[in-house]
Structure formats: C-alpha cells, structure tokens
Design an enzyme around this catalytic site. Structure first.
Site, short mmCIF file in Angstrom:
data_model
loop_
_atom_site.label_atom_id
_atom_site.label_comp_id
_atom_site.label_asym_id
_atom_site.label_seq_id
_atom_site.Cartn_x
_atom_site.Cartn_y
_atom_site.Cartn_z
N TYR A 63 0.83 -1.22 0.00
CA TYR A 63 0.00 0.00 0.00
C TYR A 63 0.86 1.27 0.00
O TYR A 63 0.35 2.37 -0.21
CB TYR A 63 -0.94 0.05 1.23
N HIS B 60 0.07 -11.68 1.66
CA HIS B 60 -0.99 -10.86 1.06
C HIS B 60 -1.79 -11.62 0.01
O HIS B 60 -3.02 -11.46 -0.10
CB HIS B 60 -0.33 -9.62 0.44
N1 LIG Z 1 -6.00 -8.30 1.48
C1 LIG Z 1 -6.34 -7.76 0.32
O1 LIG Z 1 -5.98 -8.28 -0.75
C2 LIG Z 1 -7.19 -6.53 0.30
C3 LIG Z 1 -7.81 -6.15 -0.90
C4 LIG Z 1 -8.60 -4.99 -0.87
C5 LIG Z 1 -8.74 -4.27 0.30
N2 LIG Z 1 -8.09 -4.66 1.45
C6 LIG Z 1 -8.21 -3.90 2.71
O2 LIG Z 1 -9.59 -3.69 2.98
C7 LIG Z 1 -9.86 -2.30 3.14
C8 LIG Z 1 -11.28 -1.96 2.73
O3 LIG Z 1 -11.53 -2.31 1.38
P1 LIG Z 1 -11.83 -1.23 0.24
O4 LIG Z 1 -11.27 0.07 0.67
O5 LIG Z 1 -11.37 -1.79 -1.02
O6 LIG Z 1 -13.43 -1.17 0.18
P2 LIG Z 1 -14.60 -0.73 1.20
O7 LIG Z 1 -14.08 -0.56 2.57
O8 LIG Z 1 -15.71 -1.69 0.95
O9 LIG Z 1 -15.09 0.68 0.60
C9 LIG Z 1 -14.35 1.85 0.76
C10 LIG Z 1 -15.19 3.02 0.26
O10 LIG Z 1 -16.32 3.21 1.11
C11 LIG Z 1 -16.40 4.57 1.47
N3 LIG Z 1 -17.02 4.67 2.81
C12 LIG Z 1 -16.56 4.14 3.97
N4 LIG Z 1 -17.42 4.38 4.99
C13 LIG Z 1 -18.45 5.11 4.45
C14 LIG Z 1 -19.63 5.65 4.99
N5 LIG Z 1 -19.96 5.51 6.28
N6 LIG Z 1 -20.45 6.35 4.16
C15 LIG Z 1 -20.13 6.51 2.85
N7 LIG Z 1 -19.03 6.00 2.28
C16 LIG Z 1 -18.18 5.29 3.07
C17 LIG Z 1 -14.99 5.10 1.44
O11 LIG Z 1 -14.99 6.48 1.18
P3 LIG Z 1 -14.24 7.55 2.14
O12 LIG Z 1 -12.81 7.17 2.21
O13 LIG Z 1 -14.49 8.84 1.44
O14 LIG Z 1 -14.91 7.48 3.48
C18 LIG Z 1 -14.41 4.32 0.25
O15 LIG Z 1 -14.74 4.96 -0.96
C19 LIG Z 1 -8.76 -1.63 2.31
O16 LIG Z 1 -8.59 -0.28 2.68
C20 LIG Z 1 -7.57 -2.50 2.65
O17 LIG Z 1 -7.03 -2.14 3.92
C21 LIG Z 1 -7.34 -5.79 1.47
#
Ligand SMILES: NC(=O)c1ccc[n+]([C@@H]2O[C@H](COP(=O)([O-])OP(=O)(O)OC[C@H]3O[C@@H](n4cnc5c(N)ncnc54)[C@H](OP(=O)(O)O)[C@@H]3O)[C@@H](O)[C@H]2O)c1
Length: 277
Positions: free
Chosen positions: A48, A106
């Site tokens: 990241y 990962h």
């Molecule tokens: N292990 C892996 O391979 C892997 C892969 C993908 C992700 N991840 C981890 O999982 C985490 C989360 O996944 P993701 O970021 O892909 O997707 P997510 O958490 O499903 O969605 C993130 C989105 O939701 C928005 N959001 C969050 N809370 C909100 C609320 N209360 N109201 C409105 N919008 C909201 C955020 O916007 P704002 O920022 O503007 O609030 C962002 O655009 C990542 O950050 C990472 O740490 C791991």
C-alpha cells in the site's frame, strides 16, 4: 469494542480501519482520526506504500502500543525466505514499531513454495517480529493444506467478504479452527448503497446502507470488518454499526441477496472457491 478471540490468544477488535488506497497525509490523518475515535485495529500492507504514514499517526496518537492491533502484509512476489525477512524489516521500520500484531501473506505466490513461505512466516513470529500470523486471499484448499499438512494454524484469514459475496466454506473452516475472519471490501466499495433492499432496511432504522452492510458482517461470530474511510464522519458512522439492532426480518432480506459479486480479482489471483449457491 467487541473483539474476536482466536485459538492462539489474539484479541482482535471487530471493526478496524482499512487504509488502502490512502497514502501520505491523507493516510496519516485518517489513521490519527480513527485512533482518536476509538479504533484500535488498523490494516496496512507493504504494497500500500503507506506504512510510514500509518506509523507516524500511531506515534502521534500516543496510544500505548499494546492497545493496538496492527496488521501488515508481505506481497506475493516477496515470498522467498530472504525477501520475506527483508519485507518484514522494512515494514517494521516504516511503521516505527518492533512488532506487528498480525503479519500476513498478502496473496498466494506464483510458482512458489507455500510450505517454505509459511514456515518462514511462522519463524518471523517466533523471532518476535509478529505476535500472530495470517494469510489473505487463500482459497479453502490452500488454507486446509496450511493447517492440515504444514501444521500451521493462522490466527486470521483476510478475504473479500460483504453482503453481496458469500464465503460459506471459508467461514465454516475458520470457525472450526478458531481463526479470525477479516472481511475486506466490507462495503463492496460502496455498491451496497445501490441495492434497493439494503436501502429499505437502512431507511427503516434511520441509518445509512453502509451501516446495515457492516452490521450484517459484524454480527457473525468470528468476522471482523476493515472498511476504509478517510474522513472522520464516515469513520464515526461506521462505528454505529456495532450497536445497530437488525431484526430477523432484516436478516432474511440481507441473507437472501445474491452473493456473487467478487470485486477484487487481479490476474495473479488464485483459482477461487465456487460461489455460494
Ligand atoms: N487483502 C487484500 O488483498 C485486500 C484487498 C482490498 C482491500 N483490502 C483492505 O480492505 C480495506 C477496505 O476495502 P476497500 O477500501 O477496497 O473497500 P470498502 O471498505 O468496501 O469501501 C471503501 C469506500 O467506502 C467509502 N465509505 C466508507 N465508509 C463510508 C460511509 N460511512 N459512508 C459513505 N461511504 C463510506 C470510502 O470512502 P471515504 O474514504 O471517502 O470514506 C471508500 O470509498 C482496504 O482499505 C484494505 O485495507 C485488502
């Protein structure tokens, strides 16, 4: 905050903060704000490129290190023993800490030696670089091999999981072995806000659809969720999911949604398990 207790003594807060794709100042201020609001579980990864910012935020928060549960991950092209060690040392340096709480692979590697990589991960734990180890994006066959053939029971599995994607087989297996199941993309990258049935449940409770989607995850026994929210307001709203009282009728609606939307499927992904029917 409610926690998950794993077979090897990890106590993991059910709601954490995801940090991808934030970097630099955006990441630092998101993590600091989350820590001020009471988040104690932070998810990052070497890939990241934000570990430095995460480490700075933790330092600035003055929260005692032992109160935090910090996860980082080693990228799939760094799974040779020397490269794993170098990746871990680099992560610790950037995070400005002596250990992480969860050190994860990962993604499974390509043409890799899984047993060697997993044994190296376990050795890094023995050496004190990580309190616990985990794996991400492992399909069931590889997770079973890890446990049953290599004799390594990770504290946690991290995979994509949300109300629009089922993961029954992995959930059952992690429950049997008392592993934490960490749901990434718990809001399906905001697709949950476009589903009429979720909007209806949310309107009934006067909350956002994101809150409903998070509660659906958090009420499952060994499931933690790590939504990424870069601003204080969304971070605060997401905490409200912990206390949302969903009814049996709500759950019937949410459980009945099609669970076939996989959003993260890069070309280096493993062959996934079949979708829940
Ligand atoms: N292990 C892996 O391979 C892997 C892969 C993908 C992700 N991840 C981890 O999982 C985490 C989360 O996944 P993701 O970021 O892909 O997707 P997510 O958490 O499903 O969605 C993130 C989105 O939701 C928005 N959001 C969050 N809370 C909100 C609320 N209360 N109201 C409105 N919008 C909201 C955020 O916007 P704002 O920022 O503007 O609030 C962002 O655009 C990542 O950050 C990472 O740490 C791991």
């Amino acid at each position: 905050m409610q926690t998950i207790e794993t077979h090897d003594g990890l106590s993991l807060p059910k709601l954490g903060l995801g940090t991808w794709p934030t970097k630099d100042e955006e990441c630092r201020s998101a993590v600091l704000s989350a820590l001020e609001l009471g988040y104690r579980h932070i998810d990052t990864a070497a890939a990241y490129e934000n570990e430095d910012a995460v480490g700075t935020a933790i330092q600035q928060s003055s929260i005692a290190r032992e109160e935090l549960r910090l996860t980082t991950k080693i990228w799939w092209d760094q799974l040779q023993p020397d490269a794993m060690r170098a990746s871990t040392e680099s992560s610790l340096r950037k995070l400005k800490t002596d250990y992480v709480d969860l050190l994860m692979i990962h993604w499974p590697g390509q043409d890799w030696e899984p047993q060697r990589a997993l044994e190296t991960l376990a050795a890094l734990k023995e050496e004190g670089k990580a309190r616990h180890i985990g794996v991400a994006n492992f399909p069931l066959a590889l997770l079973r091999q890890t446990v049953e053939e290599f004799g390594i029971v990770p504290a946690a599995l991290q995979v994509e999981y949300h109300v629009l994607l089922g993961q029954r087989a992995l959930l059952d297996y992690t429950q049997q072995h008392k592993m934490a199941f960490v749901a990434y993309c718990p809001l399906a990258r905001m697709r949950v806000s476009e589903v009429p049935q979720i909007l209806t449940v949310a309107a009934k409770h006067y909350v956002k659809p994101t809150t409903v989607a998070l509660k659906w995850l958090l009420m499952q026994p060994n499931v933690a969720a790590i939504p990424k929210a870069s601003g204080r307001e969304n971070q605060k709203t997401n905490l409200e999911a912990l206390d949302l009282p969903l009814t049996d009728d709500d759950l019937t609606v949410l459980n009945g949604l099609p669970k076939n939307q996989r959003l993260v499927d890069p070309e280096f992904a493993p062959k996934w398990d079949p979708l829940d029917t």
